[in-house]
Design a protein around this motif. Sequence first.
Motif, PDB file in Angstrom:
ATOM      1  N   PHE A  32       0.731  -1.348  -0.190  1.00  0.00           N
ATOM      2  CA  PHE A  32       0.221  -0.094   0.128  1.00  0.00           C
ATOM      3  C   PHE A  32       0.540   1.331   0.118  1.00  0.00           C
ATOM      4  O   PHE A  32       0.639   2.611  -0.120  1.00  0.00           O
ATOM      5  CB  PHE A  32      -0.986   0.109   1.245  1.00  0.00           C
ATOM      6  N   LYS A  33       1.937   0.996   0.090  1.00  0.00           N
ATOM      7  CA  LYS A  33       3.253   2.449  -0.545  1.00  0.00           C
ATOM      8  C   LYS A  33       2.624   3.287  -1.003  1.00  0.00           C
ATOM      9  O   LYS A  33       1.848   3.266  -2.310  1.00  0.00           O
ATOM     10  CB  LYS A  33       4.509   1.802  -0.506  1.00  0.00           C
ATOM     11  N   GLY A  34       2.521   4.670  -1.231  1.00  0.00           N
ATOM     12  CA  GLY A  34       1.876   6.156  -1.577  1.00  0.00           C
ATOM     13  C   GLY A  34       0.946   5.717  -1.424  1.00  0.00           C
ATOM     14  O   GLY A  34       0.242   6.849  -2.437  1.00  0.00           O
ATOM     15  N   LYS A  35      -0.226   5.615  -0.841  1.00  0.00           N
ATOM     16  CA  LYS A  35      -1.423   5.535   0.569  1.00  0.00           C
ATOM     17  C   LYS A  35      -1.357   5.770   1.177  1.00  0.00           C
ATOM     18  O   LYS A  35      -0.879   5.266   2.341  1.00  0.00           O
ATOM     19  CB  LYS A  35      -2.259   4.143  -0.349  1.00  0.00           C
ATOM     20  N   TYR A  36      -2.864   6.639   1.201  1.00  0.00           N
ATOM     21  CA  TYR A  36      -3.035   6.528   3.218  1.00  0.00           C
ATOM     22  C   TYR A  36      -3.824   5.200   3.400  1.00  0.00           C
ATOM     23  O   TYR A  36      -4.648   5.137   2.943  1.00  0.00           O
ATOM     24  CB  TYR A  36      -3.960   8.193   3.014  1.00  0.00           C
ATOM     25  N   LEU A  37      -2.833   4.959   4.264  1.00  0.00           N
ATOM     26  CA  LEU A  37      -3.434   3.526   4.618  1.00  0.00           C
ATOM     27  C   LEU A  37      -3.690   3.672   6.010  1.00  0.00           C
ATOM     28  O   LEU A  37      -3.051   3.863   7.211  1.00  0.00           O
ATOM     29  CB  LEU A  37      -2.263   2.080   4.337  1.00  0.00           C
ATOM     30  N   LEU A  38      -5.456   3.029   6.572  1.00  0.00           N
ATOM     31  CA  LEU A  38      -5.745   2.842   7.754  1.00  0.00           C
ATOM     32  C   LEU A  38      -5.669   1.198   7.958  1.00  0.00           C
ATOM     33  O   LEU A  38      -6.783   0.183   7.820  1.00  0.00           O
ATOM     34  CB  LEU A  38      -7.165   3.694   7.609  1.00  0.00           C
ATOM     35  N   VAL A  39      -4.983   0.961   8.923  1.00  0.00           N
ATOM     36  CA  VAL A  39      -4.983  -0.448   9.404  1.00  0.00           C
ATOM     37  C   VAL A  39      -5.789  -0.675  10.708  1.00  0.00           C
ATOM     38  O   VAL A  39      -5.359  -0.109  11.577  1.00  0.00           O
ATOM     39  CB  VAL A  39      -3.414  -0.661   9.656  1.00  0.00           C
ATOM     40  N   ASP A  40      -7.025  -1.990  10.785  1.00  0.00           N
ATOM     41  CA  ASP A  40      -8.542  -1.701  11.404  1.00  0.00           C
ATOM     42  C   ASP A  40      -7.698  -3.267  12.213  1.00  0.00           C
ATOM     43  O   ASP A  40      -7.634  -3.728  11.568  1.00  0.00           O
ATOM     44  CB  ASP A  40      -9.342  -1.468  10.935  1.00  0.00           C
ATOM     45  N   PHE A  41      -7.326  -3.008  13.110  1.00  0.00           N
ATOM     46  CA  PHE A  41      -6.873  -4.291  13.857  1.00  0.00           C
ATOM     47  C   PHE A  41      -9.091  -4.330  14.504  1.00  0.00           C
ATOM     48  O   PHE A  41      -9.513  -4.142  15.757  1.00  0.00           O
ATOM     49  CB  PHE A  41      -6.265  -4.519  15.356  1.00  0.00           C
ATOM     50  N   TRP A  42      -9.579  -5.119  14.744  1.00  0.00           N
ATOM     51  CA  TRP A  42     -10.885  -5.919  14.964  1.00  0.00           C
ATOM     52  C   TRP A  42     -10.698  -7.616  14.878  1.00  0.00           C
ATOM     53  O   TRP A  42     -10.488  -8.064  14.681  1.00  0.00           O
ATOM     54  CB  TRP A  42     -12.001  -5.062  13.771  1.00  0.00           C
ATOM     55  N   ALA A  43     -12.331  -7.776  15.174  1.00  0.00           N
ATOM     56  CA  ALA A  43     -13.227  -9.142  15.082  1.00  0.00           C
ATOM     57  C   ALA A  43     -14.034  -9.533  15.222  1.00  0.00           C
ATOM     58  O   ALA A  43     -15.006  -8.825  15.240  1.00  0.00           O
ATOM     59  CB  ALA A  43     -12.032 -10.540  16.582  1.00  0.00           C
ATOM     60  N   SER A  44     -14.610 -10.671  14.921  1.00  0.00           N
ATOM     61  CA  SER A  44     -16.175 -11.091  14.517  1.00  0.00           C
ATOM     62  C   SER A  44     -16.762 -11.057  15.922  1.00  0.00           C
ATOM     63  O   SER A  44     -17.580 -10.621  16.041  1.00  0.00           O
ATOM     64  CB  SER A  44     -16.277 -12.356  13.709  1.00  0.00           C
ATOM     65  N   LEU A  47      -7.697   6.481   0.018  1.00  0.00           N
ATOM     66  CA  LEU A  47      -7.648   5.877   1.088  1.00  0.00           C
ATOM     67  C   LEU A  47      -7.379   5.279   1.160  1.00  0.00           C
ATOM     68  O   LEU A  47      -8.611   4.234  -0.231  1.00  0.00           O
ATOM     69  CB  LEU A  47      -8.395   7.376   1.754  1.00  0.00           C
ATOM     70  N   GLU A  48      -7.252   3.541   1.707  1.00  0.00           N
ATOM     71  CA  GLU A  48      -7.187   2.113   1.740  1.00  0.00           C
ATOM     72  C   GLU A  48      -7.371   1.696   3.235  1.00  0.00           C
ATOM     73  O   GLU A  48      -6.299   2.916   4.025  1.00  0.00           O
ATOM     74  CB  GLU A  48      -6.223   1.168   1.007  1.00  0.00           C
ATOM     75  N   ILE A  49      -7.831   0.867   3.175  1.00  0.00           N
ATOM     76  CA  ILE A  49      -7.998   0.397   4.665  1.00  0.00           C
ATOM     77  C   ILE A  49      -7.412  -1.074   4.583  1.00  0.00           C
ATOM     78  O   ILE A  49      -7.548  -1.859   3.909  1.00  0.00           O
ATOM     79  CB  ILE A  49      -9.780   0.411   4.903  1.00  0.00           C
ATOM     80  N   LEU A  50      -7.310  -1.678   5.695  1.00  0.00           N
ATOM     81  CA  LEU A  50      -6.945  -3.157   5.420  1.00  0.00           C
ATOM     82  C   LEU A  50      -7.097  -3.258   6.860  1.00  0.00           C
ATOM     83  O   LEU A  50      -6.874  -3.084   8.136  1.00  0.00           O
ATOM     84  CB  LEU A  50      -4.674  -3.214   5.494  1.00  0.00           C
ATOM     85  N   GLY A  51      -8.035  -4.412   6.438  1.00  0.00           N
ATOM     86  CA  GLY A  51      -8.384  -5.003   7.906  1.00  0.00           C
ATOM     87  C   GLY A  51      -7.844  -6.376   8.685  1.00  0.00           C
ATOM     88  O   GLY A  51      -7.713  -6.943   7.799  1.00  0.00           O
ATOM     89  N   VAL A  52      -7.282  -6.547   9.703  1.00  0.00           N
ATOM     90  CA  VAL A  52      -6.419  -6.983   9.968  1.00  0.00           C
ATOM     91  C   VAL A  52      -7.187  -8.141  11.513  1.00  0.00           C
ATOM     92  O   VAL A  52      -7.827  -7.775  12.600  1.00  0.00           O
ATOM     93  CB  VAL A  52      -4.937  -6.727  11.038  1.00  0.00           C
TER      94      VAL A  52
END
Length: 372
Positions: free
Chosen positions: A258-270, A294-299
């Motif tokens: 995701f280099k070159g983008k704003y990235l929100l790394v979201d740590f969550w769980a079902s 903007l991109e979001i990466l859900g972890v």
Amino acid sequence: MRKYIINLLFLSPLLAVGQNNTAFELEGHNIKETKKVYILHYSFDDNAQIIDSAIVTNGRFLLKREFAGTAYTGILFRERFEAQHRNPKDFWFYMSPGKTVVDFSSKPKVTDGGELTRTYMQYLKDMEESKAVFNSSAYLAEKAIADSLMAEAREKQIELLTKYGTPQEGSINTKIQFIKNNPNNQLSVLFLESLAGGKPDVAMIKPLLAGLSADLKATNKAKRLASLLKGMELVVGAKAVDFTQPDLNGKPVSLADFKGKYLLVDFWASWCAPCRQENPNLVAAYNKYKSKNLEILGVSLDNKKESWEKAIIADKLTWIHVSDLKGWSNAAAEIYAIRSVPSNILIDPNGIIIAKDLRGEALDAALSKLIK
């Protein structure tokens, strides 16, 4: 709803009072700069609010009325009753059947009246005497002694704290000394783990961990603690640490993708209710800013793929998701010292952490400033 009975009574010929009715006679003396007062009292029977008024002539007024019995009463100074702002001149007291005289020459007070009013006046006198005890020379002298002893006790407490510290500090210092003296004892790792807790003091824990023997540093407990310390150092302004985890299809996804983008790394769980409640805010932010770099990466900190995938579909989370399905032992979560969810990290196009734990309105406010 409070009941209101309004009697706008100006000085007028005295109304006849029935033989079986209860009545009061209220006089006001030495009233200055006021042509009219309101008298408000609360019915003894049903607490209804009853409002009367009286004209002030030559500093005096007289009001006679039937009423239901002893009541809390206010003589109110205002242009109209609806003006509810409290006036410092207002005087509140208990009015009983019969005559009551209130004098306003200095501080307002009940000064005369019938038998019931004189009983009330005696009560007021007794009350003042009970308060006067606390201004007596005997009381003040004894209080001065007590205050001095209390001040001396506080000084002694400070002296003890300076000399010996607290029991908690003693426990911490004893564990620290044990770890330093026993770098190859497994108890040292356990004690170090307990000292660290969920949010360790990096400055205290890091050198203690470094002082352990090579064998103890190689244990899983010590490695996890070392990882936690590194994650604690990933504060705003630090360079984000790369990681790779599989997406829903097993394809490896890296932070570096995701280099070159704003990235929100979201740590969550079902299984995390607060995470699920926050997801609509993430969806709104993603839809608003995904076309603006903007991109979001859900972890996910899930253990079961089925639950993870079902939650993604149900909450309409259309961004990329990864997980190693190891729950709280998720490798990415350990890298970033994640100890609660939801948590997130905002990374700029250069890979620098620029914010943490943005939720709700705070998330949109931050993105609106950063992404134009």
